[in-house]
Write an enzyme that holds these catalytic residues in place. Structure first.
Site, PDB file in Angstrom:
ATOM      1  CG  ASP A 198      61.027 -28.167  50.238  1.00 16.12           C
ATOM      2  OD1 ASP A 198      61.275 -27.623  51.338  1.00 16.12           O
ATOM      3  OD2 ASP A 198      61.785 -28.053  49.258  1.00 16.12           O
ATOM      4  NE  ARG A 220      66.778 -31.541  45.672  1.00 15.22           N
ATOM      5  CZ  ARG A 220      66.392 -30.515  46.447  1.00 15.22           C
ATOM      6  NH1 ARG A 220      67.306 -29.680  46.946  1.00 15.22           N
ATOM      7  NH2 ARG A 220      65.115 -30.322  46.700  1.00 15.22           N
TER       8      ARG A 220
END
Length: 568
Positions: free
Chosen positions: A469, A184
């Protein structure tokens, strides 16, 4: 000045300069630290490929980001997101995406994490079907993290990666069977300030994608992709025009490499509210490259607040109450499944953020049971796979999916549902629940601790038995901002206290004291908690909501090094 493409597919720049030891084409300035290892990634040919991508697509990227701002201005003025009448023909058409490559037909459980070396090995060995190596929300984009991440992935693709843990005197290596690697890159909005191209910072995602693709496409297609790949996850999109840019980036990369069209495959994260109304259109633009959509549910909650920042009637309850039971969340998941299966690709479920609670077996089992129930809901709804934040969750999740799917690799053909139509109102229905002082305190504590970790180079942090996160920290930030902007009543405490700047200031002071007690005085003193508190507090109390937490914090981690030499 552009270079020329040689017969073997490499670039031959007509003029070059040497900066800090890096051999770079004209127009490229490397401002990050030089090492011989990093130079193996920042070769002149790889940099020329990145520069070509930047030069061809930068204006389209800028336009797409300006379109985001214009859409937000409309929402702030009272407009609501909805399906685009102009692309109704795409939503109602009977087209399908390219067939799913056999190498990634089975994606029942995927694990995600940053590109740190030990993490890469453990994740590939975890028993998951896929490992998504993350340059985005789980990574603090320091120069060291980015360059080491590229080196780690290169070694992983080549099968040579190992790690010697000196403290444990243990060597980590890859098993014979490993998860399939997806990467990603960062979102369109994030710059890479350590690499300047033609006098401006490069686009972060083009740096991440370009360097990884250039160095790994041959080995990946041979070692992992069975003739396909590399494979990617694409984050933070808000409109199909952004997917079309990725389509063109993939086309250009395949032409450079001399590989067949449709070799690259990507899953798009639907993690913004505007993108929920663009699922068909996004798949359509990427129909030769798509292997599905994913419910990026934490970012999606963040985006709900961000989209409706000007709507005082759409206030969120405590973060812990905004789960998949909320009508707008369940509707988004159901629409994603129907859309993907109609178009012949994977519908991936959301993240299980729980982590094992090693010192409390009873609490650990309770957490695992929550995970099992969530994953049972996903597989029965029709999801083809799901995400886990920790290897310890994989066996339990795998059992749920295998027990309900049997031997089939996915449910693309077997779970094509045409239930009641999901409307615009379903996707934006106001969330239900209450707001509490505990919710305000948790947001503040998590936000400050996450930013402190991010500033010191860690982008994925275990806090209070969950893996946090950037996406989960964003929920904490924008929820605090929303509650402060509208002076909401904390109606779940029975006290009716209103959230004011004064109250928030006291909460910050008290939570900082609690953080110091939790981490210890020495660690608190060495860490960047006070700097993090200033950043988080400033963003929560800003008159205008910042688009992203990390854009403000990014300037704190950029380190430019002076040029050692400059030769023509």
């Amino acid at each position: 000045m552009m270079g020329s493409l040689s017969s073997n597919g490499s670039y031959a720049p007509s003029r070059k300069v040497t900066m800090m030891g890096y051999d770079v084409p004209e127009g490229i300035d490397i401002r990050g630290r030089y090492t011989e290892e990093y130079a193996k990634i920042l070769t002149k040919d790889a940099l020329m490929f990145v520069a070509d991508l930047q030069r061809e697509f930068r204006n389209r990227i800028k336009y797409a980001l300006e379109c985001r701002k214009e859409a937000q201005r409309r929402y702030n003025a009272g407009a609501l997101p909805g399906f685009d009448p102009a692309t109704r023909y795409i939503r109602e058409g009977e087209w399908v995406c390219a067939s799913v490559p056999p190498a990634v037909a089975d994606r029942k459980v995927e694990i995600t994490g940053p590109t740190e070396r030990k993490m890469v090995i453990n994740a590939l060995n975890s028993g998951a079907k896929v490992f998504m190596a993350d340059f985005e929300d789980a990574l603090s984009p320091t120069w060291e993290n980015l360059m080491k991440g590229q080196l780690n992935l290169k070694d992983a693709v080549e099968g040579t990666i190992s790690y010697h843990d000196q403290a444990r005197n243990r060597v980590y290596k890859l098993n014979d069977q490993t998860a399939k690697l997806f990467v990603r890159p960062r979102g369109w909005h994030l710059p890479e300030a350590h690499i300047h191209i033609d006098g401006e910072p490069a686009t972060g995602c083009l740096v991440d994608f370009g360097l990884y693709f250039y160095h790994n496409y041959r080995a990946f297609r041979q070692n992992q992709g069975a003739g396909f790949g590399p494979f990617f996850y694409l984050p933070k999109m808000e409109h199909s025009r952004e997917a079309k840019i990725w389509n063109c980036v993939f086309e250009k990369a395949e032409k450079m490499a001399g590989i067949e069209r449709g070799s690259i495959r990507a899953t798009v994260l639907i993690e913004t509210l505007p993108a929920a109304f663009q699922m068909d259109e996004i798949l359509y633009e990427l129909r030769d490259y798509s292997v599905g959509l994913n419910c990026g549910r934490w970012d999606y909650i963040f985006s709900y607040v961000k989209t409706f920042q000007g709507h005082s009637d759409r206030l969120l309850p405590d973060r812990v109450q905004v789960g998949m039971a909320q009508h707008f969340m369940r509707s988004y998941s159901d629409l994603l499944i129907r859309t993907c299966h109609r178009r012949g690709v994977h519908a991936m479920g959301g993240m299980a953020a729980q982590i094992p609670i090693r010192d409390d077996p009873e609490a650990n089992e309770a957490a695992l049971e929550l995970v099992r129930k969530d994953k049972l809901r996903e597989v029965r709804a029709g999801h083809d796979g799901t995400w886990a934040a920790h290897p310890g969750l994989i066996p339990a999740i795998m059992d749920v999916f295998q027990n309900n799917m049997g031997s089939i690799p996915n449910q693309i053909q077997s779970m094509r549902r045409e239930d009641a139509v999901i409307t615009e109102e379903d996707l934006i229905q106001k969330p239900r629940g209450v707001r509490t002082m505990d919710g305000l305190r948790l947001n503040t504590r998590v936000g400050i601790r996450y930013v402190a970790a991010w500033l010191t180079g860690t982008g994925s942090v275990p806090l209070y038995n969950l893996m946090e996160d950037a996406a989960t920290a964003e929920i904490s930030r924008v929820q605090n901002w929303q509650w402060l902007k509208y002076g909401v009543s904390l109606n779940g405490d029975g006290l009716g206290v209103h959230v004011t700047r004064e109250l928030f200031g006291r909460v910050v002071e008290e939570e900082m004291a609690r953080i110091e007690k939790e981490v210890g005085a020495q660690k608190f003193k060495r860490g960047m908690y006070r700097e993090a508190s200033k950043i988080f507090t400033r963003q929560c109390t800003a008159a205008i909501l910042d688009d992203f937490l990390t854009l403000d914090a990014y300037n704190q981690i950029v380190q430019h090094y002076p040029k050692v030499s400059s030769k023509l």
